[in-house]
Every structure is written in structure tokens, then in C-alpha cells.
Design a protein around this motif. Structure first.
Motif, PDB file in Angstrom:
ATOM      1  N   GLY A 140      -1.182 -28.103   0.239  1.00 32.28           N
ATOM      2  CA  GLY A 140      -2.022 -27.239   1.059  1.00 32.28           C
ATOM      3  C   GLY A 140      -1.821 -25.764   0.796  1.00 32.28           C
ATOM      4  N   ASP A 141      -0.675 -25.391   0.246  1.00 31.11           N
ATOM      5  CA  ASP A 141      -0.391 -23.983  -0.050  1.00 31.11           C
ATOM      6  C   ASP A 141       0.380 -23.919  -1.362  1.00 31.11           C
ATOM      7  OD1 ASP A 141       1.080 -21.356  -0.006  1.00 31.11           O
ATOM      8  OD2 ASP A 141       0.022 -21.163   1.899  1.00 31.11           O
ATOM      9  N   ASN A 142      -0.070 -23.073  -2.288  1.00 26.30           N
ATOM     10  CA  ASN A 142       0.557 -22.997  -3.613  1.00 26.30           C
ATOM     11  C   ASN A 142       2.020 -22.557  -3.552  1.00 26.30           C
ATOM     12  OD1 ASN A 142      -1.802 -23.798  -4.897  1.00 26.30           O
ATOM     13  ND2 ASN A 142      -2.558 -21.689  -5.089  1.00 26.30           N
ATOM     14  N   ARG A 143       2.383 -21.828  -2.503  1.00 27.82           N
ATOM     15  CA  ARG A 143       3.756 -21.336  -2.406  1.00 27.82           C
ATOM     16  C   ARG A 143       4.762 -22.447  -2.143  1.00 27.82           C
ATOM     17  NH1 ARG A 143       2.567 -17.021   2.184  1.00 27.82           N
ATOM     18  NH2 ARG A 143       1.293 -18.813   2.815  1.00 27.82           N
ATOM     19  N   ASN A 144       4.304 -23.595  -1.651  1.00 32.78           N
ATOM     20  CA  ASN A 144       5.219 -24.690  -1.356  1.00 32.78           C
ATOM     21  C   ASN A 144       6.000 -25.139  -2.592  1.00 32.78           C
ATOM     22  OD1 ASN A 144       4.527 -24.783   1.350  1.00 32.78           O
ATOM     23  ND2 ASN A 144       2.925 -26.313   1.057  1.00 32.78           N
TER      24      ASN A 144
ATOM     25  N   PHE B 194      -0.384 -26.080   6.069  1.00 30.87           N
ATOM     26  CA  PHE B 194       1.028 -26.390   5.854  1.00 30.87           C
ATOM     27  C   PHE B 194       1.361 -27.842   6.181  1.00 30.87           C
ATOM     28  CE2 PHE B 194       1.044 -21.802   7.143  1.00 30.87           C
ATOM     29  CZ  PHE B 194       1.260 -21.306   5.867  1.00 30.87           C
ATOM     30  N   ARG B 195       0.337 -28.627   6.486  1.00 31.51           N
ATOM     31  CA  ARG B 195       0.594 -30.034   6.786  1.00 31.51           C
ATOM     32  C   ARG B 195       0.927 -30.822   5.525  1.00 31.51           C
ATOM     33  NH1 ARG B 195      -3.827 -32.229  11.205  1.00 31.51           N
ATOM     34  NH2 ARG B 195      -2.902 -31.278  13.057  1.00 31.51           N
ATOM     35  N   THR B 196       0.301 -30.453   4.399  1.00 32.35           N
ATOM     36  CA  THR B 196       0.511 -31.183   3.151  1.00 32.35           C
ATOM     37  C   THR B 196       1.177 -30.277   2.121  1.00 32.35           C
ATOM     38  OG1 THR B 196      -1.666 -30.557   2.280  1.00 32.35           O
ATOM     39  CG2 THR B 196      -1.524 -32.589   3.578  1.00 32.35           C
TER      40      THR B 196
ATOM     41  N   ILE C  53      11.768 -16.337   4.623  1.00 29.03           N
ATOM     42  CA  ILE C  53      10.474 -15.905   4.072  1.00 29.03           C
ATOM     43  C   ILE C  53       9.841 -17.024   3.261  1.00 29.03           C
ATOM     44  CG2 ILE C  53       9.247 -13.931   3.090  1.00 29.03           C
ATOM     45  CD1 ILE C  53      11.764 -12.368   3.056  1.00 29.03           C
ATOM     46  N   ALA C  54       9.888 -18.237   3.780  1.00 25.03           N
ATOM     47  CA  ALA C  54       9.233 -19.383   3.155  1.00 25.03           C
ATOM     48  C   ALA C  54       8.106 -19.867   4.055  1.00 25.03           C
ATOM     49  CB  ALA C  54      10.243 -20.509   2.921  1.00 25.03           C
ATOM     50  N   THR C  55       7.242 -20.701   3.513  1.00 29.72           N
ATOM     51  CA  THR C  55       6.198 -21.318   4.323  1.00 29.72           C
ATOM     52  C   THR C  55       6.832 -22.374   5.230  1.00 29.72           C
ATOM     53  OG1 THR C  55       5.824 -22.913   2.540  1.00 29.72           O
ATOM     54  CG2 THR C  55       4.401 -20.967   2.596  1.00 29.72           C
ATOM     55  N   PRO C  56       6.208 -22.684   6.377  1.00 29.46           N
ATOM     56  CA  PRO C  56       6.733 -23.779   7.203  1.00 29.46           C
ATOM     57  C   PRO C  56       6.823 -25.057   6.374  1.00 29.46           C
ATOM     58  CG  PRO C  56       5.047 -22.569   8.390  1.00 29.46           C
ATOM     59  CD  PRO C  56       5.020 -22.052   6.989  1.00 29.46           C
TER      60      PRO C  56
ATOM     61  N   GLU D 123       2.142 -14.087   8.447  1.00 25.39           N
ATOM     62  CA  GLU D 123       2.723 -15.379   8.104  1.00 25.39           C
ATOM     63  C   GLU D 123       4.216 -15.268   7.810  1.00 25.39           C
ATOM     64  OE1 GLU D 123       0.696 -17.307   4.947  1.00 25.39           O
ATOM     65  OE2 GLU D 123      -1.078 -17.765   6.144  1.00 25.39           O
ATOM     66  N   GLN D 124       4.632 -14.178   7.183  1.00 23.44           N
ATOM     67  CA  GLN D 124       6.024 -14.038   6.774  1.00 23.44           C
ATOM     68  C   GLN D 124       6.613 -12.752   7.346  1.00 23.44           C
ATOM     69  OE1 GLN D 124       5.166 -14.338   2.495  1.00 23.44           O
ATOM     70  NE2 GLN D 124       6.331 -16.243   2.449  1.00 23.44           N
ATOM     71  N   LEU D 125       7.875 -12.823   7.704  1.00 23.72           N
ATOM     72  CA  LEU D 125       8.573 -11.633   8.183  1.00 23.72           C
ATOM     73  C   LEU D 125       8.701 -10.623   7.044  1.00 23.72           C
ATOM     74  CD1 LEU D 125      11.391 -13.379  10.250  1.00 23.72           C
ATOM     75  CD2 LEU D 125       9.325 -12.306  11.123  1.00 23.72           C
TER      76      LEU D 125
END
Length: 537
Positions: free
Chosen positions: A516-520, A511-513, A321-324, A10-12
């Protein structure tokens, strides 16, 4: 199969600073200045292309129009437009990094607006004005009015969350060619421009590759990877000095005008025509004028810039290195970008704004995705736009030096886009068909439109309705926009239900919402606890 040791990630993994981690302050300031130097290329190229045909000047003059607007002892119009672009770019970059997507993305002038701008410049009512500088002022006001109206479209699509809803049709398969074309589609600004002055362009290209890749582990100063962190600063300084020696030594004295324009460091009277101090301000060219046809034409450029910025945001998130960015954040960023286009119209930059692709590529080259770096670079843009002589000095860097950088940085962004394919099944003929066709048409169709323009001085769409021509010619001259149209339509109509896993949707759906992911929350929450008033959805 057992030898395959590189599963999708998912992340570089080999970036040193992510979006919310920061290098030491000295490195941060130098990296910020490096971002400022890099975005000068586009900021100078656009006014250099449009101001002369608008009737603008490079020299000092005194002029008065109907006692309604006075321009007394003004500096050359081109350097004044360059200063304004830099000033507004600094404001827009700061707003985007603080309240928009919050990604480390520089917002600057966009070439996507050139076709509508040329349509406005060629308007018969403006062409009938005999005095060049008066024509420049009236044309600038017309461009301002169209930008102000067109900005409303982007603001509405952003803050109403319509763009976010549309982004729910995106998948890794659909986004890969779009983000890839954000970089690949700019190939004409790469080696073709390097070739205009090979004696400085090719040394620059070789130097930047050598320092950033082969010498990146060499550390003249302990614990500071100078060659990896600051290859742009080092190479630009050395090659710029070399080109100045060639200019001062008379190497271009009897060369063709095109060669002199591309190679000389004293081109275009930028330094001599710049004031020591000038503060850009709203309506500095006079009151904007409004025309329905101009505004409709400019709206097509706003749409194209939204597509290009969406691809650039996806690339920036991966390189930081962030989520989309989820749909809500993407819409928020597009809304603030609309505010940026509104500022372009109020200040009179002569063009609209979009995300600077080269600065996104710089995140990967330096392996630093820090948001703070970009925020400080916005300060440099504002500071040097006010101190005209210093800004003009840096803006005198020859274009082939920037083009050599673009060869690498645009390529990096394209590669980041193609990296989204790792989440899809590329053994599927459906996916191969969609990827191949969208990439090929995304390059081939705009090339046809551009070649047609060069040969005929108008686009392939050439009806009696100028604004309609500008709309279609603008949309189909943009590689990412053509790629998006082809990829998203095919991806959402060909065997959709059977191909969810092949399209990469199980990974993408979270990653739509925003929730949807705590990292957002870590990456995209607004500062100053503003999420209390603007809760994400």
C-alpha cells in the motif's frame, strides 16, 4: 483559521536519525548501552516480586531433588533469574529487530504475566511442598510449561496472519487511545515508586528534565549534543553515585525496611550472590511440567502482551520515522514474539516477553530511532547477563531512579498515541465519545481490579475455577486491552459508513497492506534478501 500552521503530518519532523540511518559508531555504542541500562528496571523488578514468594533464595546453597536435578553451589535464585531474563531479552530483541517487525524495539520481561504467575504460585499442589527451594524449582518448571504451551497461541495467531486480519479493524481513532494507554496505563510504576524514596527520585526526575530539555542545545563537545543524546546515562550515573554516598554514609541505617529496599544501592545481595561467569541454558531449572489450567491462564497474558506490543509497535514506528507497520509486518512481529515467549519457557525466565515501553519512549527523548542502536543493545544484554558480577552491579540501581525515567518516557509514548488523533475529526461528537470513554475505562477498570486485588488478595472475578479467574482478571487489569476492546468495538459499530473520513480511514487504509505504500519496503523488508523466500502480502 488562517493562523493554523500545523496540518496533520504522517512523520515526525524533529527526529535526527530514522530507522535505517545510524549515528556515528561511538554514539551508537553509547546509545545502545543507554538502552541496556534503561531496561534493567523491569528485568530486576519482576524477579524481585515473584522469586521470594516462589521460595527462591539469594544465598549460596547445595540441593538435590530425587536425583533428577542437581543444583550444586548455585548462586542465589533471584540473580540467576535476572541473568536469564537479560540473556533471553537480548536474543528476543535481536530476533525482533532482524526478522520480526524490524522496528527499533527492545523486547523484555512483562508485568502482564504476573496474575497467571501468581495463580500458578498459589497452586495447592505446589504450596504443599515444605522445602522453599524445592518449591521454587517445581513452581519455575510449572511456569515454564505454561509459557511453552501459551506461546503456541501467539505463534499461530502471528504466522497464520490472523492477528494481521484483526488489525484491519483498527483506525487512527481506535489506535489513539490504545497506544496512549500503553503509556498512561503504567502510571503506577511512575511517581508512586518515585515517592518511595523522594530524596533520590525527585532529583532524578528534575535532572532528566533539565538535561534533556533545557540544556539540550548546550554542547561541551563540538557537534555532539551530549545532554540530548545521553541524558539517561549522565543522570543515572550522577544520582546513582549520590544514592551510594547516602547508603555508605548510613542515611538509611535505621529507616524502615521498605525505605531501605527502595533507596539502598546494596539491596537484595545482588552483587554478592552473582557469579563471575554464568551461561544461562535451556531447561536449567529442570524439565518443564504441564498443566491445562496453568496453560489456559497464561494464554490470557499472551493475548494481553500482544495488544500491548501492538500499541508499542505503532508508537515505535512513529518515533523511528517509519510508516505504521502494515498487517503483514505486525503479524510477523507477533509470530516472532511468540518464539520469544517459547524461549522464555525453555530457559526459565519466570515471565513472558513484550515490547519494553520505556525503551520506545527513549527513541523520542534522544531523537534517535536507529535500528542498529537496538541491535547492539541486545549484545550488551547478552554480554552482561553472562558476566554476572558486572550485570548485578548495574542491576543494583535503586528502583526510584528508573521510576523517575518512567514518568517521562511513558508520558512520551502516551503522547505519541494521542498524536494519531490529528488524522481524525475531533469536532465529531462520535469521535469524542469513543476517545473519552475508551481512555477513561482503560484507566478506571484496571484500577478497580488492582485495588480489589490489594484489598482482598484476589481479583474481582473469584469463582471456584482458578484458571478462569486468572484469564478475566488478567485481561481487565490491562489498560491497553480494555481500551482496545472499548475503542475497536465502538469504532466499528457506531455509524461506520458515515464516519470513514472522521475516523481517519482515508489516510490509514494505505498502511493496511505491505504494497500500500512504497516506503514499507525500505523500512520492513527482511535482511539477507529473505523476502525471496517469504514474500510479503
Amino acid at each position: 483559521m488562517a493562523d493554523i500552521a500545523h496540518p496533520p503530518m504522517e512523520q515526525l519532523q524533529d527526529l535526527e536519525y530514522c530507522i535505517d540511518s545510524n549515528p556515528p559508531w561511538t554514539e551508537t555504542i553509547m546509545l545502545a548501552f543507554q538502552n541496556y541500562i534503561l531496561m534493567l528496571g523491569t528485568s530486576v523488578m519482576i524477579p524481585s516480586a515473584i522469586v521470594p514468594i516462589m521460595g527462591g533464595t539469594d544465598v549460596w546453597l547445595t540441593f538435590d531433588i530425587d536425583n533428577a536435578f542437581s543444583l550444586t553451589e548455585s548462586q542465589g535464585d533471584k540473580i540467576r533469574v535476572i541473568q536469564t531474563i537479560l540473556f533471553v531479552s537480548g536474543i528476543n530483541t535481536l530476533l525482533q529487530a532482524l526478522f520480526g517487525t524490524r522496528l527499533p524495539a527492545v523486547v523484555g520481561g512483562s508485568f502482564a504475566y504476573l496474575i497467571p504467575i501468581l495463580y500458578i504460585i498459589e497452586d495447592s499442589s505446589l504450596q504443599r511442598i515444605p522445602e522453599p527451594h524445592e518449591r521454587f524449582l517445581h513452581t519455575m518448571r510449572a511456569i515454564q510449561g505454561s509459557l511453552i504451551v501459551a506461546a503456541s497461541l501467539q505463534i499461530i495467531l502471528g504466522y497464520s496472519q490472523v492477528w494481521g486480519l484483526f488489525s484491519r479493524f483498527f483506525s487512527p481513532l481506535g489506535m489513539a487511545p490504545v497506544v496512549g494507554l500503553v503509556g498512561l496505563g503504567l502510571f503506577q510504576r511512575g511517581f508512586p515508586v518515585v515517592g518511595n524514596c523522594v530524596e533520590i527520585g525527585i532529583p532524578m526526575l528534575l535532572a532528566i528534565i533539565g538535561l534533556s530539555q533545557y540544556l539540550k542545545h548546550v554542547r561541551p563537545l563540538r557537534d555532539v549534543p551530549i545532554f540530548e543524546r545521553f541524558p539517561v546515562l549522565i543522570c543515572v550515573t550522577v544520582i546513582w553515585a549520590y544514592s551510594h554516598v547516602l547508603t555508605a554514609g548510613g542515611a538509611y541505617r535505621h529507616r524502615p525496611i521498605r525505605t531501605q529496599h527502595n533507596c539502598r544501592t546494596d539491596r537484595a545481595n545482588l552483587i554478592s550472590s552473582a557469579p563471575w561467569f554464568k551461561f544461562p541454558y535451556p531447561l536449567q531449572w529442570g524439565a518443564p511440567t504441564f498443566n491445562a489450567g496453568h496453560s489456559f491462564a497464561m494464554m490470557s497474558a499472551v493475548f494481553v502482551s500482544m495488544v500491548e506490543s501492538t500499541g508499542a509497535y505503532k508508537a515505535a514506528s512513529r518515533l523511528a520515522i517509519a510508516t505504521p507497520p502494515p498487517a503483514y509486518v505486525l503479524s510477523r512481529g507477533i509470530g516472532w514474539q511468540g518464539i520469544g515467549v517459547l524461549l522464555d519457557g525453555l530457559f526459565g525466565t519466570g515471565t513472558g516477553s513484550t515490547v519494553s515501553v520505556e525503551n520506545v519512549g527513549l527513541l523520542g527523548l534522544t531523537r534517535v530511532g536507529s535500528r542498529r542502536v537496538v541491535q547492539i543493545s541486545a549484545g550488551f544484554m547478552i554480554f552482561f547477563s553472562i558476566l554476572g558480577k558486572f550485570g548485578a552491579l548495574f542491576a543494583s540501581i535503586p528502583f526510584p531512579i528508573f521510576a523517575a525515567l518512567y514518568c517521562i518516557l511513558f508520558g512520551l509514548v502516551a503522547a505519541v498515541g494521542l498524536s494519531f488523533l490529528q488524522f481524525t475529526n475531533m469536532n465529531s461528537m462520535r469521535n469524542l465519545f469513543i476517545t473519552g470513554l475508551s481512555l477513561f475505562l482503560g484507566i478506571s477498570v484496571p484500577q478497580y481490579f488492582n485495588d480489589f486485588w490489594l484489598n482482598s488478595h484476589h481479583g474481582p472475578v473469584h469463582t471456584h475455577s482458578g484458571w478462569f479467574n486468572a484469564i478475566l482478571n488478567t485481561i481487565f487489569s490491562s489498560p491497553p486491552t480494555v481500551g482496545l476492546i472499548v475503542a475497536v468495538i465502538l469504532d466499528n459499530t457506531l455509524e461506520v459508513e458515515k464516519s470513514k473520513k472522521d475516523r481517519g480511514m482515508p489516510w490509514w487504509v494505505k498502511f493496511r497492506t505491505f504494497r500500500g505504500d512504497n516506503r514499507n519496503e525500505e523500512f520492513y523488508n527482511l535482511p539477507f534478501n529473505l523476502n525471496r523466500f517469504f514474500p510479503p502480502t
